[in-house]
Design an enzyme around this catalytic site. Sequence first.
Site, mmCIF file in Angstrom:
data_model
loop_
_atom_site.group_PDB
_atom_site.id
_atom_site.type_symbol
_atom_site.label_atom_id
_atom_site.label_comp_id
_atom_site.label_asym_id
_atom_site.label_seq_id
_atom_site.Cartn_x
_atom_site.Cartn_y
_atom_site.Cartn_z
ATOM 1 C CE1 TYR A 23 -10.622 2.655 7.996
ATOM 2 C CE2 TYR A 23 -10.438 4.952 8.154
ATOM 3 C CZ TYR A 23 -9.780 3.812 7.895
ATOM 4 O OH TYR A 23 -8.498 3.897 7.724
ATOM 5 N N GLY A 74 -3.488 -2.008 -2.581
ATOM 6 C CA GLY A 74 -1.997 -1.755 -2.620
ATOM 7 C C GLY A 74 -1.867 -2.447 -4.344
ATOM 8 C CG LEU A 110 1.325 -0.365 8.045
ATOM 9 C CD1 LEU A 110 2.285 0.284 7.224
ATOM 10 C CD2 LEU A 110 1.076 0.653 9.211
ATOM 11 C CG ASP A 138 -0.954 -5.294 0.143
ATOM 12 O OD1 ASP A 138 -0.698 -4.421 0.455
ATOM 13 O OD2 ASP A 138 -2.175 -5.372 -0.487
ATOM 14 N N GLY A 168 0.863 -1.306 -0.063
ATOM 15 C CA GLY A 168 0.000 0.078 -0.011
ATOM 16 C C GLY A 168 0.881 1.077 0.105
ATOM 17 C CG PHE A 169 0.245 6.069 0.240
ATOM 18 C CD1 PHE A 169 1.475 6.678 -0.625
ATOM 19 C CD2 PHE A 169 0.097 6.928 1.199
ATOM 20 C CE1 PHE A 169 2.007 8.026 -0.441
ATOM 21 C CE2 PHE A 169 0.454 8.332 1.625
ATOM 22 C CZ PHE A 169 1.251 8.568 0.423
#
Length: 323
Positions: free
Chosen positions: A149, A36, A76, A31, A10-11
């Site tokens: 969320y 991602g 993450l 991931d 991902g970022f």
Amino acid sequence: MHILVTGGAGFIGSHLSERLIADGHTVTALDDLSTGQVSNLAGIMGHQGFEFIEGTILDRPLVAELVARADKVFHLAAAVGVKKIMEEPSRSILTNVAGTENVLDAALADMTHTFVASTSEVYGKTTKFPFSEDDDLTIGATKNLRWSYACAKTLDEFLALAHARETGLPVTVLRFFNTTGPRQTGRYGMVLPNFVKAALEGRPLMVHGTGEQSRCFGHVRDVVDALCLLMENPAALGEVFNIGTDREVTIRGLAEQVITATGSSSGIELVPYAQVYPEGFEDMERRLPDVSKLERVTGFRPTTPLERIIEDIIADMRQPAEV
Ligand code: UDP
């Protein structure tokens, strides 16, 4: 050290993985490539200290195996981005709750220090500024699915801190504020890459609502610096940290800065929220962190100015795509 980064493609995860490899660590990135991308890892793919595993945090045996091999875990992986959460609310809740449960359960086996990614969204509609880690959290009604969320991530925090209390599991909670920089995609709604892309293509910048809502943007490089410092610091154990900057900008102001920085002829278009988000959306008007705890514990404060962040994103987007 051997470090497992869930959401490693991902970022934030890919920037963190790169940095850990550069610092001489061994990294496994897990991931499922839902948001991602393998291309985010181009700089370290093939490096002997790096391993990429395509898989999901919902796969308990896989998570258990990977956590068992790690000395530290950065968890993450999550369903992220307001747009994605609004489009796939039930799946997002499941990923964000069950995935974290799997990671923490696995960490219990060897009491592996685990960093749990949370979000500034947990502060919800709090009107006391700036937001401090010990403040009350005020989310909206359940019919407004945006808050699912925040609620899922709040539960992740409770679970991590409950394990810390009950068994002494070493955990650290990271509340990320708006993190941005090169490689972030606008596909899941994030505002800065969307604005820069529109400006570079000469399309109007779509500002939601009045544009008077504000955010504080942190450079992903600063965020990664902060994570690396927390990783080495015993004072981070059992603690919650706001990770971000406290320089505020309105979204309209941001659009104006992007237009100036790109020299674009694009204009700004105000779009009502109802036109962009499904029913059940409610925006946060203001989001301002107190980042003094991070500075007190690590001696570090993210400082890259917004102008520089915008320049870096422009440079990244102007780069010809690799073929
Ligand atoms: N936003 C916007 N135009 C866009 C994307 C986002 O005006 O193309 C607004 C969005 O409604 C919000 C702010 O920019 O008020 C930040 O949005 P983002 O999704 O980047 O982050 P978050 O809402 O999680 O802070």
